[in-house]
Design a protein around this motif. Structure first.
Motif, PDB file in Angstrom:
ATOM      1  N   MET A   1      52.118  49.601  31.098  1.00 51.87           N
ATOM      2  CA  MET A   1      52.822  50.163  32.243  1.00 51.87           C
ATOM      3  C   MET A   1      52.139  49.810  33.568  1.00 51.87           C
ATOM      4  O   MET A   1      52.790  49.524  34.569  1.00 51.87           O
ATOM      5  N   LEU A   2      50.800  49.794  33.583  1.00 47.70           N
ATOM      6  CA  LEU A   2      50.076  49.537  34.827  1.00 47.70           C
ATOM      7  C   LEU A   2      49.288  48.224  34.782  1.00 47.70           C
ATOM      8  O   LEU A   2      48.437  47.993  35.633  1.00 47.70           O
ATOM      9  N   ALA A   3      49.587  47.376  33.805  1.00 41.57           N
ATOM     10  CA  ALA A   3      48.837  46.123  33.679  1.00 41.57           C
ATOM     11  C   ALA A   3      49.011  45.231  34.901  1.00 41.57           C
ATOM     12  O   ALA A   3      48.075  44.569  35.343  1.00 41.57           O
ATOM     13  N   MET A   4      50.227  45.200  35.465  1.00 40.99           N
ATOM     14  CA  MET A   4      50.486  44.320  36.604  1.00 40.99           C
ATOM     15  C   MET A   4      49.565  44.659  37.769  1.00 40.99           C
ATOM     16  O   MET A   4      49.003  43.770  38.420  1.00 40.99           O
ATOM     17  N   ILE A   5      49.383  45.950  38.052  1.00 45.44           N
ATOM     18  CA  ILE A   5      48.515  46.360  39.147  1.00 45.44           C
ATOM     19  C   ILE A   5      47.082  45.911  38.888  1.00 45.44           C
ATOM     20  O   ILE A   5      46.388  45.429  39.782  1.00 45.44           O
ATOM     21  N   GLY A   6      46.642  46.031  37.643  1.00 43.36           N
ATOM     22  CA  GLY A   6      45.294  45.600  37.304  1.00 43.36           C
ATOM     23  C   GLY A   6      45.087  44.113  37.526  1.00 43.36           C
ATOM     24  O   GLY A   6      44.057  43.688  38.069  1.00 43.36           O
ATOM     25  N   PHE A   7      46.049  43.304  37.128  1.00 41.61           N
ATOM     26  CA  PHE A   7      45.932  41.860  37.325  1.00 41.61           C
ATOM     27  C   PHE A   7      45.913  41.499  38.810  1.00 41.61           C
ATOM     28  O   PHE A   7      45.223  40.571  39.232  1.00 41.61           O
ATOM     29  N   ILE A   8      46.686  42.235  39.622  1.00 44.92           N
ATOM     30  CA  ILE A   8      46.659  41.983  41.067  1.00 44.92           C
ATOM     31  C   ILE A   8      45.276  42.268  41.630  1.00 44.92           C
ATOM     32  O   ILE A   8      44.747  41.497  42.447  1.00 44.92           O
ATOM     33  N   MET A   9      44.659  43.369  41.192  1.00 39.05           N
ATOM     34  CA  MET A   9      43.329  43.708  41.688  1.00 39.05           C
ATOM     35  C   MET A   9      42.305  42.643  41.293  1.00 39.05           C
ATOM     36  O   MET A   9      41.426  42.288  42.085  1.00 39.05           O
ATOM     37  N   ILE A  10      42.418  42.130  40.069  1.00 37.60           N
ATOM     38  CA  ILE A  10      41.496  41.086  39.627  1.00 37.60           C
ATOM     39  C   ILE A  10      41.688  39.816  40.461  1.00 37.60           C
ATOM     40  O   ILE A  10      40.721  39.211  40.945  1.00 37.60           O
ATOM     41  N   ALA A  11      42.954  39.404  40.650  1.00 35.41           N
ATOM     42  CA  ALA A  11      43.229  38.203  41.441  1.00 35.41           C
ATOM     43  C   ALA A  11      42.791  38.389  42.894  1.00 35.41           C
ATOM     44  O   ALA A  11      42.298  37.447  43.531  1.00 35.41           O
ATOM     45  N   ALA A  12      42.961  39.608  43.429  1.00 40.33           N
ATOM     46  CA  ALA A  12      42.561  39.880  44.814  1.00 40.33           C
ATOM     47  C   ALA A  12      41.053  39.731  44.989  1.00 40.33           C
ATOM     48  O   ALA A  12      40.581  39.258  46.034  1.00 40.33           O
ATOM     49  N   SER A  13      40.286  40.127  43.984  1.00 45.61           N
ATOM     50  CA  SER A  13      38.834  39.964  44.069  1.00 45.61           C
ATOM     51  C   SER A  13      38.448  38.488  44.090  1.00 45.61           C
ATOM     52  O   SER A  13      37.536  38.085  44.822  1.00 45.61           O
ATOM     53  N   GLY A  14      39.153  37.687  43.300  1.00 42.43           N
ATOM     54  CA  GLY A  14      38.902  36.248  43.334  1.00 42.43           C
ATOM     55  C   GLY A  14      39.271  35.648  44.676  1.00 42.43           C
ATOM     56  O   GLY A  14      38.543  34.805  45.227  1.00 42.43           O
ATOM     57  N   PHE A  15      40.408  36.066  45.235  1.00 44.14           N
ATOM     58  CA  PHE A  15      40.854  35.609  46.552  1.00 44.14           C
ATOM     59  C   PHE A  15      39.803  35.935  47.608  1.00 44.14           C
ATOM     60  O   PHE A  15      39.441  35.085  48.437  1.00 44.14           O
ATOM     61  N   ALA A  16      39.312  37.171  47.604  1.00 42.94           N
ATOM     62  CA  ALA A  16      38.329  37.596  48.606  1.00 42.94           C
ATOM     63  C   ALA A  16      37.044  36.776  48.504  1.00 42.94           C
ATOM     64  O   ALA A  16      36.443  36.414  49.525  1.00 42.94           O
ATOM     65  N   GLU A  17      36.614  36.471  47.280  1.00 43.53           N
ATOM     66  CA  GLU A  17      35.390  35.698  47.101  1.00 43.53           C
ATOM     67  C   GLU A  17      35.550  34.278  47.653  1.00 43.53           C
ATOM     68  O   GLU A  17      34.617  33.733  48.268  1.00 43.53           O
ATOM     69  N   VAL A  18      36.718  33.671  47.458  1.00 43.24           N
ATOM     70  CA  VAL A  18      36.961  32.335  48.015  1.00 43.24           C
ATOM     71  C   VAL A  18      36.920  32.403  49.541  1.00 43.24           C
ATOM     72  O   VAL A  18      36.351  31.515  50.197  1.00 43.24           O
ATOM     73  N   MET A  19      37.517  33.445  50.118  1.00 47.93           N
ATOM     74  CA  MET A  19      37.506  33.581  51.576  1.00 47.93           C
ATOM     75  C   MET A  19      36.070  33.679  52.112  1.00 47.93           C
ATOM     76  O   MET A  19      35.730  33.087  53.139  1.00 47.93           O
ATOM     77  N   ARG A  20      35.223  34.414  51.413  1.00 52.34           N
ATOM     78  CA  ARG A  20      33.822  34.521  51.840  1.00 52.34           C
ATOM     79  C   ARG A  20      33.111  33.175  51.699  1.00 52.34           C
ATOM     80  O   ARG A  20      32.308  32.789  52.548  1.00 52.34           O
ATOM     81  N   GLU A  21      33.415  32.479  50.618  1.00 58.89           N
ATOM     82  CA  GLU A  21      32.742  31.207  50.341  1.00 58.89           C
ATOM     83  C   GLU A  21      33.101  30.136  51.367  1.00 58.89           C
ATOM     84  O   GLU A  21      32.281  29.254  51.670  1.00 58.89           O
ATOM     85  N   THR A  22      34.294  30.194  51.928  1.00 59.58           N
ATOM     86  CA  THR A  22      34.696  29.188  52.921  1.00 59.58           C
ATOM     87  C   THR A  22      33.856  29.257  54.183  1.00 59.58           C
ATOM     88  O   THR A  22      33.695  28.249  54.886  1.00 59.58           O
ATOM     89  N   GLY A  23      33.338  30.449  54.505  1.00 66.36           N
ATOM     90  CA  GLY A  23      32.595  30.631  55.747  1.00 66.36           C
ATOM     91  C   GLY A  23      33.475  30.766  56.968  1.00 66.36           C
ATOM     92  O   GLY A  23      32.988  30.938  58.090  1.00 66.36           O
ATOM     93  N   ASP A  24      34.790  30.717  56.771  1.00 64.03           N
ATOM     94  CA  ASP A  24      35.713  30.741  57.905  1.00 64.03           C
ATOM     95  C   ASP A  24      36.034  32.145  58.400  1.00 64.03           C
ATOM     96  O   ASP A  24      36.714  32.299  59.419  1.00 64.03           O
ATOM     97  N   ILE A  25      35.561  33.177  57.688  1.00 65.07           N
ATOM     98  CA  ILE A  25      35.721  34.529  58.239  1.00 65.07           C
ATOM     99  C   ILE A  25      34.901  34.657  59.511  1.00 65.07           C
ATOM    100  O   ILE A  25      35.384  35.128  60.547  1.00 65.07           O
TER     101      ILE A  25
END
Length: 440
Positions: A292-316
């Motif tokens: 029932m709530l698996a979709m929300i969990g996968f979004i949170m996992i993908a969001a953490s990966g997205f945030a890490e890439v943003m930090r790694e770029t140095g463009d923040i």
């Protein structure tokens, strides 16, 4: 082009085009990494490294989903529905229905605000409290977008205004601490005075949502809700009492051990031990709840990966520095650009708590140089951090409401939670935050 701006824009456009949020996050992260100059291998490595950051929240959602299904099995959902419908009386009594709508809004608002300070459980209450009310809300033709706005207000405004619970962390341990570390004596500053106008902006957005935007009727499929809520369930005083005991136990365990996962498991085990959930049904119910709530969990996992890439770029940092260099000595423009950059950063990484340390190091010295008062600087940095928490596809403050409102598949995360909360909160918060920076 700045990689963070490009990645956030791509992610948002794809989401608005009804591409699944997980896919949009992955594509946005890869595009942002490549635009910044990272190789594809380095981008994927950063994304993979960040995935673990969302695992705890994802597992928390899965166990809460199982607990929520067990509550439905107890009959508590139907008891609440029957009680509320008895209060409404005749379904054609518009005045009575309007009163019950406001009662539900007030109840959810009080619980959401309490979840940030009085009982700091954050979003854990949503899968437990909201699904049992869906049938009642549908009978009242109540727009779920209104409920999403109410819940998001309750999840954000207390921490950005009241220095207790999560607000104590955001305002004292993060905001004032970072402002103090960058050249301002924050000892005697009243953080509530600094954040009063931004909080007023949030309140204005809530009032518009309740009394204007979503006051009309919206119809939902009652059969879909009935299937979700298990209409074959019967309840009695014993099962209802057990449900209440299990909910209290789950919250107590969470507060005691600091784990939503263990809290939800404790509640689920109590249902098993009491016989409300039969042992032979436990495995299927747990699996059903996790789905029932698996979709929300996968979004949170993908969001953490997205945030890490943003930090790694140095463009923040580049984005913040670029806005600083474009300001000159124009205070009004400076305040506006700093707020907009904060909005972009938080929309991308999904956490206002993580945005403050990123922006404070450059914003505070610049604001001092431009002649902003210490109180105005606190308001500026605090608002820049909070902007984007509402309206971000990857934020707890939007994912939480969707987790409760979409259990029957009739509430779209982007168009029914993200867009309404963005319009009703980020726009007034931007305006009132800018006003606070200019007048304090």
């Amino acid at each position: 082009m700045n990689a963070v701006v490009a990645a956030v824009a791509i992610m948002l456009v794809l989401s608005l085009c009804r591409i699944h949020v997980v896919v949009a996050l992955i594509i946005g992260a890869v595009a942002g990494g490549l635009i910044s100059g990272l190789s594809l291998d380095a981008t994927i490595a950063a994304f993979n490294e960040g995935l673990g950051g969302g695992a705890t929240v994802a597992l928390s959602y899965a166990t809460l989903g199982a607990f929520a299904v067990a509550i439905g099995k107890s009959g508590l959902a139907h008891a609440l529905a029957d009680k509320a419908l008895n209060l409404v009386g005749r379904q054609d009594d518009g005045k009575a229905a309007g009163g019950i709508r406001l009662l539900i809004v007030g109840l959810l608002l009080a619980i959401a605000m309490s979840s940030q300070n009085i009982l700091p459980i954050h979003i854990a209450f949503i899968p437990l409290v909201v699904p049992p009310l869906l049938y009642v809300m549908a009978k009242l033709n109540m727009d779920r977008r209104l409920v999403a706005c109410v819940l998001t207000f309750g999840l954000i405004t207390p921490y950005m205004f009241l220095p207790v619970g999560f607000g104590g962390i955001y305002l004292n341990e993060i905001l004032l601490a970072n402002v103090g570390d960058n050249g301002i004596d924050a000892t005697d500053l009243n953080v509530m005075s600094a954040m009063a106008l931004p909080a007023l902006g949030m309140l204005c957005g809530l009032l518009v949502a309740v009394f204007f935007s979503y006051r009309g009727d919206r119809h939902y499929n009652l059969d879909a809700i009935a299937r979700t809520e298990r209409v074959d369930v019967t309840y009695n005083g014993g099962t209802l009492l057990m449900a209440l005991v299990a909910i209290v136990a789950a919250f107590v365990v969470q507060l005691w051990l600091g784990s939503m996962i263990l809290g939800a498991l404790a509640g689920f085990v109590l249902f098993n031990l009491s016989g409300v959930v039969k042992w032979k049904e436990a495995d299927d119910l747990f699996t059903e709840g996790m789905k029932m709530l698996a979709m929300i969990g996968f979004i949170m996992i993908a969001a953490s990966g997205f945030a890490e890439v943003m930090r790694e770029t140095g463009d923040i940092a580049t984005l913040v520095e670029g806005s600083v260099s474009a300001i000159g000595d124009n205070k009004a423009l400076a305040a506006l650009l700093m707020l907009v950059v904060g909005l972009l950063i938080t929309m991308g990484i999904g956490s206002s708590f993580s945005t403050i340390p990123i922006i404070a190091a450059l914003y505070v010295p610049l604001a001092l140089e431009l002649g902003f008062s210490p109180l105005a600087i606190v308001a500026l940095v605090g608002t820049a951090g909070a902007l984007g928490d509402a309206g971000s596809p990857a934020s707890d403050s939007t994912l939480g409401p969707t987790a409760g409102l979409n259990v029957d598949g009739q509430h779209n995360h982007i168009w029914d939670t993200v867009v309404p909360t963005f319009l009703h909160y980020n726009l007034p918060l931007l305006g009132f935050g800018w006003l606070a920076a200019m007048v304090l």
